[in-house]
Write an enzyme that holds these catalytic residues in place. Structure first.
Site, PDB file in Angstrom:
ATOM      1  CG  ASP A  79      -3.177   7.596   9.093  1.00 43.52           C
ATOM      2  OD1 ASP A  79      -3.037   6.367   9.182  1.00 43.52           O
ATOM      3  OD2 ASP A  79      -3.476   8.172   8.033  1.00 43.52           O
ATOM      4  CE1 TYR A 102      -7.219  -2.120   7.474  1.00 43.93           C
ATOM      5  CE2 TYR A 102      -5.933  -1.511   5.540  1.00 43.93           C
ATOM      6  CZ  TYR A 102      -6.062  -1.591   6.909  1.00 43.93           C
ATOM      7  OH  TYR A 102      -5.060  -1.138   7.726  1.00 43.93           O
ATOM      8  CD  GLU A 136      -2.806  -0.798   2.593  1.00 47.32           C
ATOM      9  OE1 GLU A 136      -3.823  -1.472   2.674  1.00 47.32           O
ATOM     10  OE2 GLU A 136      -2.420  -0.018   3.492  1.00 47.32           O
TER      11      GLU A 136
END
Lengths: 406, 253
Positions: free
Chosen positions: B52, B167, B41
């Site tokens: 994040d 995912y 990725e």
């Protein structure tokens, strides 16, 4: 969107304002946003909830706020009559409490005991800390370290009210960065935590819900101006950071085609990217923090830093409903510079004895430009969204008030 | 190349492109592939990475500060593709840089750069119609995320629309290293299995060989991000490819 894969809750619409709005968030938040959407749709029609909110707005917050004819200011400008909607007189000192109270009541009803919020100027943080004290809820406020420095008094107020203020040092350490950090908290503690977002921003249903809680501003003002003048104003002027006070002040006037709606953004100290927060003159449509709207960004799609003397307008995007009103031409968006806002603080203080917040002073600055162009029978309504006590540190420095006289 | 996980569990390795610099990103990527990564990725640096944790935030801040942009990431993607035709390559981005380029031009450029798919952290299935149409036009796989908080009806829609793999997010929260894997993880993968036979990769907090072994008991692949980015942060640029390769080799032990 016609291609919707899962039906949205129809009663609130799909969170779109023309092309703008929507929901661009990490998947982890989606269940919470849908839960919030359902809960909000339910209380929107619920008499008991609306009654409890109205009673608190009256007895605790101090609504309705006056609509005050600023006679000396109007005469000094020699044009239209200027009326001030006095949101600055509300408990905690700004319009923000309308929404913080509404959302806290909703959180209570949803059984969420932990509240988080972001704040720029600190007014939303103070309002949230206040309602958390009122309802006995745990409260964490995210605030950019730059904003903590320049709005220090509000940091002390939040702490005194029992909130934990967490400084955010990333990016430009202002409102945008505080929202990033609040969203990181929310995504981590989403099962137990209610995020009281403070502006008409973010993912659906926030822009709609926040607007609804501030709609009371224009509902009152419309009735009050009819009582005073027997007619609607020629223009309604409000400052626009995320856009919560402006959408509240505009909303009931939107169907009145003869009432001009003027939003005033932060012109900062120049027109170069990074020197201002004028999204409609310097920004392009994009996605920031959950919603599609105008965003100040570079040609690679990196969100720009912003500058304004007022922390509450210092933000790279704007509420999606304003983006729609802009594109429709229903509202116009202009800007006032730091210097013009500082000047307007002084003008309003010395003609009317009213010290506006630096944010609200941007709207006052625009009124001083508009009024001389209009007839003495014309009427301008300015939303004074907050009071300027919080800004005394900045004002003392900028106006050299520490010396013998300004 | 269709995305495949021939060895169990598969390994998906995340890098923030341009950290410490684009040339090193390419070297690290090739080293990671050679050490056993099935899918790479490539993270597009963004100014506001709200999904994040601190490690990837810092990497993005460094890369944004160096002026790394989406077009640079596409160039690195093409270079990696030229050297390692068999690897799975996914572009990992927040939505705004992609919108700035335009969905259609972006998909055309991503395909031409040899990407197999795209993962947009802030794109949910409800908003994705135009995006999926553009991706389909160019034969790219749109990878969607599923969370422990996603109810079954959302998992069903996500499973239906995801491409390449699905995912699965191991826990509520942001990216970052953790000492143990959440109980939410295996439950989520089991719930997703009701709806799809597509490969499921589990990420967020997966940071060592023990985690990878555990993930292999119920999922098809493990995604390792912050642990890799932390190694890169600690290493001198010229030593980073070897350090990452050694770490990746250790993940399947």
């Amino acid at each position: 969107m016609e291609h919707s894969i899962i039906d949205p809750v129809r009663t609130l619409g799909n969170g779109r304002f023309g092309a703008y709005g929507g929901r661009y968030v990490p998947e982890t938040l989606m269940a919470a946003l849908q839960e919030l959407e359902r809960a909000y749709a339910a209380v929107r029609e619920d008499q008991a909830f609306q009654g409890e909110l109205a009673a608190l707005l009256k007895d605790y917050v101090g609504r309705p706020t006056p609509l005050y004819f600023a006679k000396r200011l109007s005469e000094s400008l020699g044009g239209a009559k200027i009326y001030l909607k006095r949101e600055d007189l509300l408990h905690t000192g700004a319009h923000k409490i309308n929404n913080a109270l509404g959302q806290a009541l909703l959180a209570k009803r949803m059984g969420k005991q932990r509240i988080i919020a972001e704040t720029g100027a600190g007014q939303h943080g103070v309002a949230t800390a206040t309602v958390c004290a009122l309802f006995g809820m745990e409260c964490v406020i995210y605030m950019g370290e730059e904003d903590m420095r320049r709005q220090e008094l509000n940091v002390y107020r939040m702490r005194l009210l029992g909130a934990e203020v967490r400084g955010v040092g990333s990016g430009s350490a202002t409102l945008k960065d505080a929202i990033n950090e609040a969203m990181r908290d929310w995504v981590t503690n989403v099962r137990t935590t209610f995020y009281i977002l403070g502006s008409a921003l973010g993912a659906h249903p926030y822009p709609t819900m926040v607007r609804d809680f501030h709609r009371v501003i224009s509902r009152e003002a419309k009735q009050q101006i009819l009582e005073h003048e027997g007619k609607l104003p020629n223009a309604v002027i409000a400052c626009v950071g995320g856009g919560s006070n402006a959408i509240g002040a505009f909303y009931e006037f939107i169907p009145e085609a003869n009432v001009r709606l003027i939003g005033v953004e932060a012109g900062g100290r120049g027109t170069a990217l990074g020197e201002h927060a004028a999204r409609f003159s310097g920004g392009l449509p994009g996605v920031l923090q959950g919603t599609y709207s105008y965003v100040l960004q570079n040609d690679a799609g990196q969100v720009a830093t912003t500058h304004s003397v007022s922390a509450g307008l210092d933000y790279a995007s704007v509420g999606p409903e304003h983006a729609m009103l802009h594109d429709q031409g229903r509202a116009t968006y202009t800007s006032a510079t730091d210097a013009e806002a500082l000047d307007a603080v002084k003008v309003l203080s010395r003609t009317e004895g009213i010290l506006p917040a630096l944010e609200s002073a941007h709207a006052v600055a625009e009124a001083t430009k508009q009024a001389p162009k209009l007839a003495k029978s014309d009427v301008i309504l300015v939303n004074v969204s907050g009071r300027g006590d919080k800004d005394m540190g900045i004002l003392a420095r900028e106006m050299e008030l520490k010396g013998a006289g300004a | 190349m269709p995305i495949q996980f021939p060895k169990k569990p598969g390994l998906v390795i995340y890098l923030t492109a341009g950290d410490p610099d684009l040339a090193t990103t390419k070297q690290i990527a090739i080293a990671a592939i050679d050490a056993g990564a099935d899918v790479l990725e490539l993270g597009v640096p963004f100014s506001d990475p709200l999904a994040d944790g601190p490690v990837i935030q810092r990497a993005m801040e460094r890369a944004v500060g160096r002026g790394v942009r989406l077009t640079d990431v596409l160039t690195v993607c093409r270079e990696i593709r030229n050297e390692r035709p068999q690897a799975g390559l996914i572009l990992f981005s927040y939505l705004n840089p992609v919108l700035r380029m335009g969905l259609e031009p972006f998909c055309a450029a991503a395909k031409s750069a040899g990407a197999d798919g795209v993962l947009l952290t802030d794109m949910i299935v409800e908003e994705a119609a135009d995006y999926m149409a553009a991706m389909k036009n160019h034969g790219l796989a749109p990878v969607f995320l599923a969370a422990p908080t996603s109810p079954d009806e959302r998992l069903k829609a996500i499973a239906e629309h995801t491409g390449g793999f699905l995912y699965a997010i191991s826990r509520t929260g942001i990216t970052g290293v953790s000492s143990t894997l959440s109980d939410d993880a295996s439950k989520l993968v089991q719930r997703i299995r009701q709806f799809t036979d597509k490969p499921i990769a589990l990420g967020f907090g997966v940071s060592n060989a023990e985690h990878v072994r555990t993930v292999g008991e119920y999922a098809d692949a493990a995604v390792i991000g912050s642990a890799i980015v932390a190694i890169i942060e600690k290493s001198a640029p010229q030593e980073a490819p070897a350090a990452v390769a050694e770490f990746v080799r250790g993940l399947r032990k």
